[in-house]
Design a protein around this motif. Structure first.
Motif, short mmCIF file in Angstrom:
data_model
loop_
_atom_site.label_atom_id
_atom_site.label_comp_id
_atom_site.label_asym_id
_atom_site.label_seq_id
_atom_site.Cartn_x
_atom_site.Cartn_y
_atom_site.Cartn_z
N ILE A 12 0.84 -1.20 0.00
CA ILE A 12 0.00 0.00 0.00
C ILE A 12 0.88 1.25 0.00
O ILE A 12 0.60 2.22 -0.71
CB ILE A 12 -0.99 -0.05 1.18
CG1 ILE A 12 -2.04 -1.11 0.86
CG2 ILE A 12 -1.65 1.30 1.42
CD1 ILE A 12 -2.83 -1.59 2.01
N LEU A 13 1.97 1.21 0.73
CA LEU A 13 2.90 2.35 0.71
C LEU A 13 3.56 2.51 -0.65
O LEU A 13 4.00 3.60 -1.02
CB LEU A 13 3.98 2.19 1.79
CG LEU A 13 3.51 2.28 3.24
CD1 LEU A 13 4.70 2.15 4.17
CD2 LEU A 13 2.78 3.60 3.51
N LEU A 14 3.67 1.42 -1.40
CA LEU A 14 4.26 1.51 -2.74
C LEU A 14 3.21 1.93 -3.78
O LEU A 14 3.55 2.18 -4.93
CB LEU A 14 4.84 0.15 -3.16
CG LEU A 14 6.05 -0.33 -2.37
CD1 LEU A 14 6.45 -1.73 -2.80
CD2 LEU A 14 7.23 0.63 -2.53
N GLY A 15 1.96 2.00 -3.35
CA GLY A 15 0.91 2.41 -4.29
C GLY A 15 0.45 1.30 -5.20
O GLY A 15 -0.28 1.53 -6.15
N ASP A 16 0.88 0.07 -4.92
CA ASP A 16 0.48 -1.04 -5.80
C ASP A 16 -0.99 -1.38 -5.65
O ASP A 16 -1.64 -1.76 -6.61
CB ASP A 16 1.31 -2.29 -5.49
CG ASP A 16 2.73 -2.15 -5.97
OD1 ASP A 16 2.95 -1.39 -6.93
OD2 ASP A 16 3.62 -2.78 -5.39
N ILE A 17 -1.48 -1.30 -4.42
CA ILE A 17 -2.91 -1.54 -4.22
C ILE A 17 -3.48 -0.44 -3.35
O ILE A 17 -2.76 0.30 -2.68
CB ILE A 17 -3.24 -2.93 -3.60
CG1 ILE A 17 -2.55 -3.07 -2.24
CG2 ILE A 17 -2.86 -4.05 -4.53
CD1 ILE A 17 -3.08 -4.27 -1.47
N ILE A 18 -4.80 -0.32 -3.39
CA ILE A 18 -5.47 0.71 -2.62
C ILE A 18 -6.09 0.06 -1.38
O ILE A 18 -6.52 -1.09 -1.42
CB ILE A 18 -6.51 1.43 -3.49
CG1 ILE A 18 -6.95 2.72 -2.82
CG2 ILE A 18 -7.71 0.56 -3.81
CD1 ILE A 18 -7.51 3.72 -3.81
N ASP A 19 -6.08 0.78 -0.29
CA ASP A 19 -6.60 0.27 0.97
C ASP A 19 -8.10 0.54 1.04
O ASP A 19 -8.55 1.63 1.33
CB ASP A 19 -5.89 0.97 2.13
CG ASP A 19 -6.60 0.75 3.45
OD1 ASP A 19 -7.22 -0.32 3.62
OD2 ASP A 19 -6.53 1.64 4.32
N THR A 20 -8.89 -0.49 0.73
CA THR A 20 -10.35 -0.33 0.82
C THR A 20 -10.87 -0.78 2.19
O THR A 20 -11.97 -0.42 2.57
CB THR A 20 -11.07 -1.16 -0.27
OG1 THR A 20 -10.68 -2.53 -0.13
CG2 THR A 20 -10.72 -0.68 -1.67
N GLN A 23 -11.85 2.08 4.59
CA GLN A 23 -13.15 2.69 4.32
C GLN A 23 -14.27 1.81 4.83
O GLN A 23 -15.22 2.29 5.47
CB GLN A 23 -13.36 2.94 2.82
CG GLN A 23 -14.66 3.72 2.60
CD GLN A 23 -15.18 3.65 1.18
OE1 GLN A 23 -14.85 2.75 0.43
NE2 GLN A 23 -16.01 4.60 0.82
N HIS A 39 -6.61 6.84 10.65
CA HIS A 39 -6.13 5.67 9.91
C HIS A 39 -4.62 5.84 9.82
O HIS A 39 -4.18 6.93 9.45
CB HIS A 39 -6.58 5.64 8.45
CG HIS A 39 -8.04 5.60 8.20
ND1 HIS A 39 -8.55 5.79 6.94
CD2 HIS A 39 -9.09 5.36 9.00
CE1 HIS A 39 -9.87 5.68 6.99
NE2 HIS A 39 -10.23 5.44 8.22
N THR A 40 -3.88 4.80 10.06
CA THR A 40 -2.44 4.86 9.80
C THR A 40 -2.07 3.68 8.92
O THR A 40 -2.51 2.55 9.19
CB THR A 40 -1.64 4.77 11.12
OG1 THR A 40 -2.09 5.80 11.99
CG2 THR A 40 -0.15 4.94 10.87
N THR A 41 -1.30 3.94 7.89
CA THR A 41 -0.78 2.84 7.08
C THR A 41 0.72 2.77 7.30
O THR A 41 1.40 3.80 7.24
CB THR A 41 -1.05 3.07 5.58
OG1 THR A 41 -2.45 3.21 5.39
CG2 THR A 41 -0.53 1.91 4.75
N THR A 42 1.21 1.59 7.56
CA THR A 42 2.65 1.44 7.70
C THR A 42 3.07 0.15 7.03
O THR A 42 2.23 -0.70 6.73
CB THR A 42 3.06 1.50 9.18
OG1 THR A 42 4.47 1.37 9.28
CG2 THR A 42 2.41 0.40 9.99
#
Lengths: 413, 413
Positions: A12-20, A23, A39-42
């Motif tokens: 997700i940090l690489l932008g390969d997939i979106i975090d659904t 939501q 929300h935190t993405t790591t």
């Protein structure tokens, strides 16, 4: 009770997939009145993962994490959560049996890791994958960390089955919402007109969402019984209708063009359009809806004066004397398209979308809209000074809403 | 250099919308070799917003925030970032003038707030909205906070135009890019045709961006000297033209309709259109461009058979014998619009956008396009099986590209 979400995933940090997942969970929490702070993405970096968990667990009561429960060495979510809560890992016998059934003799050591859960935690059964979820409460049961797998088809059923009931019991509140779809007002104009209600924001609360064809307004009340909520909501509804009622075209999230098509279809009316400045956008809004051909004759996008004369029969003298952007021209356009099509409702639009073509007398944004219905032509002059594209869209919406108002007014006769 | 993203928006914490901006930015950062540590989403709560910014700014070199730049009282991103950097807010004269042009006498006090930016920060022009972006660097220029608006159609062009070049320079590597704007291919079809190049992804790298009127393909080479980069880029360019050259209509990020209008204007040609299934979307694509009236006569959106007959003179027998979606009908539509308009180039489209109306013989997605030019009518049959709206847009783009090809082919005679 404060909640937050941690999404674990380098992809997700690489932008390969979106975090659904975030939501999905956010929506569910909102519906049961729980307050979501962050929300935190790591990624799968142990140090940063631990820092994210530490921080979240300190400031919130419920931490919901998705992802990082897989069998690889990178998957560290369970171990990190256990460390934060001061728990050892232990084999969960039930899940171990399940894994043995799934993998039979193909079990690898890293698959075995999936049967480990923090000691004393509750294992959450995953029907669609090999990683179980985990619910860890503190001793006082005032705080919890919830771990769910990353793939939505695993996460969603587990959230709905185990987590939602758990959280609803924790929250103890019930929410009721009403929706209003509003055109003719921009988002900031609308907020300005409802500022006193927006400013209060206690109970009910108001939220606005910008859509292509207007604003969706949501009013939400929190009450023990539906009757009590209805009293609160009705009070706001009365105020909203009093102030911006002319723009409200629906009490659900539905498009303006769909509402107009339904309105016309119910009355067995057909619609034809003559567009100039909107340049096909009104036709495009209408034909976006499947089945619009039942109602829609077509639109003559007479962009040039030549086309206005040839196709719609606008008089050369009218164009010369009053100009293409004038009440006289739009009335002739409306009469022309009504005659050409024999449609029950005929709409004509002419205006200056800019950025060029304005003058002191006729500024950019000046627009005339005419609606011919039952032998009468109603005409309105509007002036939206905005960018070209949004002028086209707003004008098309204005025309649709004008059709709605005229047909409904006639119903009352 | 470490980066992180803060997404500001209560509507995201409520689950009403999904945050696609973070993925977009993550992907771009990854492509230029920058390391992204965290995504954080927070709402419009001042205390938590400030905490998120403080933490991000402490642990990372570049903090990119999206959202919360709007006109309402909730929108606090600029003020919060200014506070972290120890800066006062001041009116940006350039943006104030722009707001005055947009709003004229409808300016409300909350709109005025959008002209404020932190003192000494760089204002980033927003072509698609009323909130400007902001770039704030520390005195040593070692750290920066970047603020961009939340709506993707505002954020993406600003990121591409201002932030990407800024970050590429910061990253210390030198990148050279070539762009190709491509129609007639979907994003995944295009990736499939260039899979071997995409899979390598070392030097050059390839990125695809889906746009309304096609795909923007960016090929980026990393080299010390421009000459070396050019060798690498040319090798890829040759392959790309060989495989998908028929769809390449520009070597920069420009819209297909703008390219067509320029092409026609340069040759003093006028354009008229007859649309059925595209329902006004071709006209809308053309008239999105300021000054299109120099070229564009208009579009007859003949959605009903009645309109096709009355306006374009399509024969009743043709419709009965071959159907509205047939080569015979589209040819008569093209001849009809050519005759009606006297335009130099006449385009006609008829097809089935779905989801209803298809049959075994004529499936949903079947479409005929005809272009009349210099006394000749060229016709093509296409079949895109996709959703209604994207069928309408893709077909409109296909027709525009067909005009381009026919006019250019004629040039060569």
């Amino acid at each position: 009770m404060h909640c937050e979400i941690i999404c674990v995933g380098t992809e997700i940090l690489l932008g390969d997939i979106i975090d659904t997942n975030s939501q999905y969970i956010s929506k569910r929490l909102n519906e049961i009145g729980l307050n979501l702070l962050y929300h935190t993405t790591t990624g799968d970096n142990p140090k940063r993962l631990k820092a994210a968990f530490e921080e979240a667990y300190e400031r919130s009561d419920i931490v919901i994490a998705t992802g990082g429960l897989g069998p690889t060495q990178d998957d560290l979510t369970k171990e990190t959560a256990a460390e934060i809560m001061g728990l050892e890992m232990e084999v969960n016998d039930e899940w171990m049996k399940n894994l043995e059934t799934i993998f039979k003799d193909r079990m690898t050591p890293n698959n075995l890791k999936q049967a480990d859960i923090p000691k004393g935690a509750k294992m959450l059964y995953n029907k669609n994958g090999t990683a179980p979820g985990v619910l860890i409460e503190n001793n006082e049961k005032t705080k919890a960390i919830i771990l769910l797998p990353g793939p939505p088809r695993e996460m969603i059923p587990m959230f709905d089955e185990y987590i939602l009931p758990y959280l609803m019991e924790k929250s103890g509140k019930t929410f009721y919402s009403r929706y209003y779809k509003i055109t003719n007002y921009g988002e900031s104009a609308l907020e300005h007109m409802l500022l006193d209600l927006v400013d209060k924001q206690s109970n009910p609360t108001i939220a606005t969402y910008a859509k292509e064809d207007g604003i969706l307004l949501r009013v939400t009340a929190n009450a023990e019984k539906k009757e009590d909520a209805d009293v609160l909501l009705q009070k706001y509804e009365d105020i909203i209708y009093q102030r911006v009622g002319d723009g409200i075209f629906a009490t659900e999230d539905v498009s303006l063009s769909r509402v107009i098509l339904n309105l016309l279809e119910e009355r067995n009316l057909t619609l034809a359009v003559a567009e100039s400045c909107t340049g096909g956008n009104l036709a495009a809004a209408i034909t976006e809806n499947p089945g619009s051909s039942k109602v829609f004759y077509g639109s003559m996008v007479t962009y040039s004066n030549e086309a206005k004369m040839r196709v719609l029969g606008v008089q050369k003298e009218t164009l010369e004397q009053f100009g293409a952007v004038s009440e006289e021209t739009v009335r002739e356009m409306a009469a022309g398209i009504a005659k050409l099509s024999d449609a029950d409702v005929a709409v004509a639009i002419t205006g200056i979308s800019g950025p060029e073509g304005g003058s002191e007398e006729k500024p950019v944004g000046l627009t005339y809209i005419a609606v011919a219905y039952k032998g009468q032509i109603s005409c309105r002059k509007i002036l939206y000074s905005t960018r070209r594209r949004s002028h086209q869209l707003r004008t098309a919406n204005y025309a649709l809403n004008m059709v709605r108002q005229i047909v409904l007014q006639d119903d009352e006769k």
